[in-house]
Scaffold this active site. Structure first.
Site, PDB file in Angstrom:
ATOM      1  CG  ASN A  10     -23.352  62.401 -25.934  1.00  0.00           C
ATOM      2  OD1 ASN A  10     -23.976  61.351 -26.122  1.00  0.00           O
ATOM      3  ND2 ASN A  10     -22.750  62.673 -24.793  1.00  0.00           N
ATOM      4  NE  ARG A  70     -20.322  59.184 -24.271  1.00  0.00           N
ATOM      5  CZ  ARG A  70     -21.077  58.994 -23.210  1.00  0.00           C
ATOM      6  NH1 ARG A  70     -22.253  59.563 -23.147  1.00  0.00           N
ATOM      7  NH2 ARG A  70     -20.664  58.243 -22.234  1.00  0.00           N
ATOM      8  CG  HIS A 158     -16.601  57.170 -17.158  1.00  0.00           C
ATOM      9  ND1 HIS A 158     -16.743  56.728 -15.849  1.00  0.00           N
ATOM     10  CD2 HIS A 158     -17.798  57.701 -17.502  1.00  0.00           C
ATOM     11  CE1 HIS A 158     -17.967  56.990 -15.427  1.00  0.00           C
ATOM     12  NE2 HIS A 158     -18.633  57.575 -16.412  1.00  0.00           N
ATOM     13  NE  ARG A 219     -24.575  53.506 -13.044  1.00  0.00           N
ATOM     14  CZ  ARG A 219     -23.770  54.036 -13.966  1.00  0.00           C
ATOM     15  NH1 ARG A 219     -22.789  53.343 -14.473  1.00  0.00           N
ATOM     16  NH2 ARG A 219     -23.956  55.277 -14.362  1.00  0.00           N
ATOM     17  CD  GLU A 362     -16.975  62.345 -20.978  1.00  0.00           C
ATOM     18  OE1 GLU A 362     -17.740  63.061 -20.289  1.00  0.00           O
ATOM     19  OE2 GLU A 362     -17.112  61.126 -21.092  1.00  0.00           O
TER      20      GLU A 362
END
Ligand code: ADP
Length: 376
Positions: A10, A70, A158, A219, A362
Site C-alpha cells: 500500500n 492497493r 472503501h 470531511r 483490506e
C-alpha cells in the site's frame, strides 16, 4: 521455502505499508510500514528506498508468488483486480486527476514493485472496483450529458473493505454472499456505508470523490452544492475550498476535534459542540441506514467495521437508536463488550436483522483477490 506467499503493498504519498501472507492458510508472516518518506531526518529518502528496505527484511523472498497493490481509483476502465504491465500502468495514469493525493503514489508503488520484484505477477486491486455493480440510477448524478462525458459520476470507495466484511458476514450467517443482503458501515477516519444485495454493491455513500455521504473526521459528507457556489461567489478560491472540505470540516468543523475518542472526551466535559458533532455523525449514518433498507427491501445484517465501527459501542448504539421499526434489537451488553478484538454478533435473539462487528482486513482481501486473478 515452498510457500505460496503474497506480498501486499500500500504505497501512499508519504508512506509505504506492506504485509506478506502465506495463502495456504492466510497466515500473516511479515508486516511493516514506513512513514514520512522523503521528509528528511529519520525516514527513507524515497519510495524506492522504502520498498528496497522492506524487501531486504523479508526472509523468504523466493516464496513470494505474486504481489498485490492497493490502488484508490480505477476510473471507468479498471472494474476488477487487474494484472499490471507497462501499457496498463500508462492507462492507469489517466485517472490521476480523480484521486490526485493517492493514485500517483499507488502507481509509483506498482512500477517500483515490478522493477524490484520482477518475474511474478503484479496485481492492482482498486478501492472503486467493488462498486462497479452500482445500477445506473445509483451511479449517475442528475447533471448535463457533457458533465457525465467528463467522468462526473459516482464511483464509491472503501470497496475492498466493504467486500471483505460482506463476505465474512455471509460466512457468519451460514450463507453464501449471493444469498445475503446487508448494509456495511465502514466508520473510520473516512466513513462510508454500502448497500450489498446478493454479494454485490448496489449503492454506496461516497461518490465521484470520497467527500460525499457520511459525516467524517474532517470531511462534511453530503452538502448542498449551492453552499459551495455561495462561497465561491463570496471570493473563496478552489484551493481554499478544497482544503476546508477535506481537512477542516466534519467532526473537526463542528467541534475542533476529528478523532472520535477526543470528541467523546470533550462531550464528557459538557461541551455542546462536541455533543452536536456526535449527534450529527450518528444521525447521518442512521438516515443512510433507513435509505439503504428501502433500497434493499430485505436486510439480513448490518455490519460495523473500521476504527469507530469496531471499537466504539456508544456510537454503534446511537446510530441504531430508534431502529426497532426495522426489526432491529441490539443486545446492549454484547455491544458494550465488543471492542473489535474479533468478529462478533451484537444483536438480541429476537432481532430480525443481525448486527455484526467485523474487523476489516483490506490487505488480506487484496491477497485473496491476487490469488483469484493468478488462478484464473
Ligand atoms: P483510516 O480511515 O485512517 O483507516 P481507521 O479505520 O483506523 O482510519 O479509524 C480511525 C478512527 O477510528 C480514529 O480517528 C478514531 O476516531 C477512531 N477510533 C479508533 N479507536 C477508537 C476507539 N477505541 N474508540 C473510538 N474511536 C476510535
Amino acid at each position: 521455502m515452498t510457500g505460496m506467499h503474497v506480498l501486499v503493498i500500500n504505497s501512499g504519498s508519504s508512506s509505504l505499508k506492506f504485509r506478506v501472507y502465506d495463502m495456504r492458510d492466510e497466515r500473516e508472516i511479515a508486516a511493516g510500514k514506513f512513514e514520512h518518506i522523503g521528509e528528511g531526518a529519520t525516514g527513507p529518502a524515497d519510495h524506492r528506498a522504502a520498498l528496497a528496505q522492506a524487501l531486504a527484511g523479508i526472509a523468504d523472498r523466493d516464496a513470494i508468488v505474486a504481489v498485490g497493490h492497493r490502488v484508490v481509483h480505477g476510473g471507468e476502465r479498471f472494474l476488477a483486480p487487474t494484472r499490471m504491465d507497462a501499457p496498463a500502468l500508462a492507462e492507469l495514469a489517466r485517472f490521476d486527476a480523480l484521486a490526485p493525493l493517492h493514485n500517483p503514489a499507488n502507481r509509483l508503488g506498482i512500477a517500483l514493485g515490478m522493477e524490484l520484484l520482477p518475474g511474478r505477477p503484479h496485481v492492482a486491486v482498486f478501492d472503486t472496483a467493488f462498486h462497479h455493480s452500482l445500477p445506473p440510477a445509483a451511479r449517475h448524478y442528475a447533471v448535463p450529458p457533457e458533465w457525465r462525458q467528463r467522468g462526473v459520476r459516482r464511483y464509491g470507495f472503501h470497496g475492498t473493505s466493504h467486500r471483505y466484511v460482506s463476505r465474512e458476514a455471509a460466512r457468519m450467517l451460514g450463507k453464501t454472499p449471493a444469498e445475503t443482503n446487508l448494509i456495511s458501515l465502514h466508520l473510520g477516519n473516512g466513513s462510508s456505508i454500502t448497500a450489498v444485495r446478493g454479494g454485490l454493491s448496489v449503492d454506496t455513500s461516497m461518490g465521484m470523490t470520497p467527500l460525499e455521504g457520511l459525516v467524517m473526521g474532517t470531511r462534511p459528507g453530503d452538502i448542498d452544492a449551492g453552499a459551495l457556489l455561495h462561497l465561491l461567489r463570496e471570493g473563496m478560491g478552489p484551493q481554499e475550498l478544497d482544503e476546508e472540505l477535506n481537512h477542516h470540516s466534519g467532526l473537526r468543523g463542528l467541534c475542533g476535534e476529528n478523532d472520535m475518542r477526543a470528541v467523546h472526551a470533550l462531550a464528557a466535559t459538557g461541551n455542546a459542540d462536541a455533543a452536536l458533532a456526535i449527534e450529527a455523525y450518528c444521525y447521518r449514518a442512521r438516515k443512510y441506514l433507513g435509505a439503504y433498507g428501502a433500497v434493499l427491501g430485505r436486510v439480513d445484517a448490518l455490519v460495523f467495521t473500521a476504527g469507530i465501527g469496531e471499537h466504539d459501542p456508544a456510537i454503534r448504539a446511537r446510530v441504531l437508536a430508534g431502529l426497532e421499526w426495522f426489526g432491529l434489537r441490539l443486545d446492549a451488553e454484547r455491544n458494550r463488550a465488543c471492542r473489535g478484538q474479533r468478529a462478533a454478533a451484537i444483536h438480541a435473539p429476537s432481532s430480525r436483522v443481525a448486527v455484526l462487528v467485523i474487523p476489516t482486513n483490506e490487505e488480506l482481501e487484496i491477497a485473496r483477490e491476487v490469488i483469484s486473478v493468478i488462478e484464473r
